[in-house]
Design an enzyme around this catalytic site. Structure first.
Site, PDB file in Angstrom:
ATOM      1  N   GLY A 196       0.821  -1.208   0.000  1.00  0.00           N
ATOM      2  CA  GLY A 196       0.000   0.000   0.000  1.00  0.00           C
ATOM      3  C   GLY A 196       0.853   1.254   0.000  1.00  0.00           C
ATOM      4  O   GLY A 196       0.971   1.944   1.020  1.00  0.00           O
ATOM      5  N   TYR A 197       1.457   1.558  -1.143  1.00  0.00           N
ATOM      6  CA  TYR A 197       2.285   2.756  -1.283  1.00  0.00           C
ATOM      7  C   TYR A 197       1.577   3.816  -2.129  1.00  0.00           C
ATOM      8  O   TYR A 197       1.256   4.896  -1.656  1.00  0.00           O
ATOM      9  CB  TYR A 197       3.622   2.394  -1.943  1.00  0.00           C
ATOM     10  N   SER A 198       1.360   3.525  -3.411  1.00  0.00           N
ATOM     11  CA  SER A 198       0.865   4.527  -4.354  1.00  0.00           C
ATOM     12  C   SER A 198      -0.541   4.996  -4.005  1.00  0.00           C
ATOM     13  O   SER A 198      -1.367   4.233  -3.502  1.00  0.00           O
ATOM     14  CB  SER A 198       0.864   3.962  -5.775  1.00  0.00           C
ATOM     15  N   GLU A 248      11.312   8.860 -14.506  1.00  0.00           N
ATOM     16  CA  GLU A 248      11.609  10.214 -14.040  1.00  0.00           C
ATOM     17  C   GLU A 248      12.126  10.192 -12.605  1.00  0.00           C
ATOM     18  O   GLU A 248      13.083  10.897 -12.253  1.00  0.00           O
ATOM     19  CB  GLU A 248      10.358  11.100 -14.144  1.00  0.00           C
ATOM     20  N   GLU A 300      13.274  -4.657  -3.132  1.00  0.00           N
ATOM     21  CA  GLU A 300      12.480  -4.893  -4.340  1.00  0.00           C
ATOM     22  C   GLU A 300      13.362  -5.163  -5.546  1.00  0.00           C
ATOM     23  O   GLU A 300      12.998  -5.936  -6.433  1.00  0.00           O
ATOM     24  CB  GLU A 300      11.583  -3.681  -4.615  1.00  0.00           C
ATOM     25  N   SER A 309       8.903   5.325 -11.456  1.00  0.00           N
ATOM     26  CA  SER A 309       8.956   5.728 -12.857  1.00  0.00           C
ATOM     27  C   SER A 309      10.369   6.114 -13.270  1.00  0.00           C
ATOM     28  O   SER A 309      11.246   6.379 -12.436  1.00  0.00           O
ATOM     29  CB  SER A 309       8.018   6.910 -13.101  1.00  0.00           C
ATOM     30  N   SER A 325      -0.962  -4.122  -6.304  1.00  0.00           N
ATOM     31  CA  SER A 325      -0.876  -5.434  -6.955  1.00  0.00           C
ATOM     32  C   SER A 325      -1.381  -6.535  -6.032  1.00  0.00           C
ATOM     33  O   SER A 325      -0.965  -6.642  -4.877  1.00  0.00           O
ATOM     34  CB  SER A 325       0.573  -5.735  -7.362  1.00  0.00           C
TER      35      SER A 325
END
Length: 399
Positions: free
Chosen positions: A132-134, A378, A249, A376, A166
């Site tokens: 539960g990050y984003s 960036e 990760e 990402s 996910s």
């Protein structure tokens, strides 16, 4: 960096290869090649049974210390295991987030009580985890997290929304980054909480993807509760724990990922030879270039593993983790584009009604996200610029 294997390592490789050859048979034989990115819906129950079969024979959490239920394998033996697992075309594991991310994080940062409560169930594949990050306004920018949690008696009470979570639809628990200090900003005042999903305060909504699957989810927390002692690290200092987890990760399993990429490339070359695309000198050159880049990528992954300790964030080892993420994501995305060029006009129509995709169409569509999820491009470039090269920070809100 010495890339040679000792006789003991080669004996271990033979052991792993023989075991997988013997056990990917019978009821498990049909699972070869199933699951993975964009395909986590495939044979879920059967793959879970396979994961528990691995656990029963001591093949889960192989790099964990023995005192926590692992095998305590050396770095190179872990590399060997993941390479052979990928070469055997064994099914994607259901327990990846627990085994590769949360478990090592609890070993590094958790209390003895948390370790005793959760680690044995991860090893045995009895509890599944999601991340539960984003959030809708905080994708790769985790310091902008708005989900909140407060202490009420003996519980944390969580309110907020996570997205792109996910496998939340079949997970039992979620490790959640939440803001626990009112008025705090950026990476200050965040806590790393362990939250059970089977409760009235949690709603999981699958998000249908271009590939037809729904491995990503929205997760809504409305007064969700978890025990007060289920915070990893100190309350308000969860940023360091979260960054340590992201270091895990990009760990040793990435070498197996490269082996999987090699199989995709080999299959694509075979297709090009079958349908005549290999006779096109431009396509043939692009396939050769992909092969060269893949070999370079493998050595980059091994070099990164040799310089980064598990749990360090992406700036460690000269930014090795961020560099590798940039390299593999771009390569895999280009492979999807190359696959469509090899397929030519045949790749424009679905394989069947109403929306049945073949492996190349699925690869092309899902790989569009490779440069976004997991941090990402960036964000990875900013990490390298600001935290490795020491360049000035990017101006916020510029443009």
């Amino acid at each position: 960096m010495d890339l040679t294997y000792t006789p003991e390592d080669e004996a271990f490789r033979a052991e792993v290869r023989a075991w997988l050859g013997d056990h990917l048979s019978g009821e498990f034989a049909e699972l070869r090649g199933l699951g993975g990115a964009g395909r986590d819906h495939e044979a879920l129950d059967e793959r879970l049974a396979w994961n528990r079969h691995l656990a029963a024979h001591g093949w889960t959490c192989v790099g964990w210390p023995t005192e926590h239920g692992g095998r305590g394998l050396s770095l190179w033996q872990q590399v060997i295991f993941h390479e052979e697992y990928a070469r055997a075309d064994a099914p994607a594991r259901v327990n990846h987030l627990g085994e590769e991310l949360l478990g090592p994080t609890l070993i590094a940062f958790g209390t003895p009580e948390q370790q005793q409560r959760f680690l044995p169930r991860i090893v045995a594949v009895e509890e599944l985890w999601c991340q539960g990050y984003s959030e809708p306004g905080a994708g790769s920018d985790l310091a902008n997290v708005q989900t909140k949690a407060r202490i009420e008696g003996e519980h944390w009470v969580v309110d907020g929304q996570k997205v792109w979570t996910s496998n939340a639809h079949f997970s039992d628990w979620c490790f959640v980054i939440a803001r626990t200090e009112p008025g705090s900003q950026r990476h200050h005042g965040l806590s790393f909480l362990l939250v059970p999903l089977a409760q009235d305060g949690v709603e999981v909504r699958p998000i249908e993807q271009l590939t037809g699957g729904s491995e990503f989810n929205e997760v809504f927390f409305t007064g969700a509760r978890t025990d007060a002692d289920l915070v990893v690290g100190e309350p308000g200092r969860g940023w360091g724990v979260a960054m340590g987890l992201l270091g895990f990760e990009r760990g040793v399993s990435t070498v197996g990922q490269v082996v999987g990429f090699a199989r995709e490339l080999e299959d694509l070359v075979a297709l090009a030879k079958t349908n005549g695309a290999f006779d096109d000198p431009v396509l043939r050159d692009r396939l050769a270039q992909a092969k060269v880049e893949l070999e370079t990528m493998r050595f980059q992954a091994l070099r990164g593993l040799s310089t980064v300790t598990g749990g360090q964030d992406s700036a460690a080892g000269g930014g090795a983790a961020s560099i590798f993420k940039l390299v593999w994501a771009g390569w895999h995305r280009r492979l999807g584009e190359l696959a469509m060029d090899v397929r030519a006009a045949d790749g424009l129509a679905a394989a069947g009604a109403p929306y049945q995709l073949d492996q190349w169409q699925r690869l092309f569509l899902f790989s569009r996200a490779d440069t976004i999820y997991g941090g990402s491009d960036e964000v990875q470039r900013n990490i390298l610029a600001e935290r490795v090269l020491g360049l000035p920070r990017e101006a916020k809100g510029a443009g």
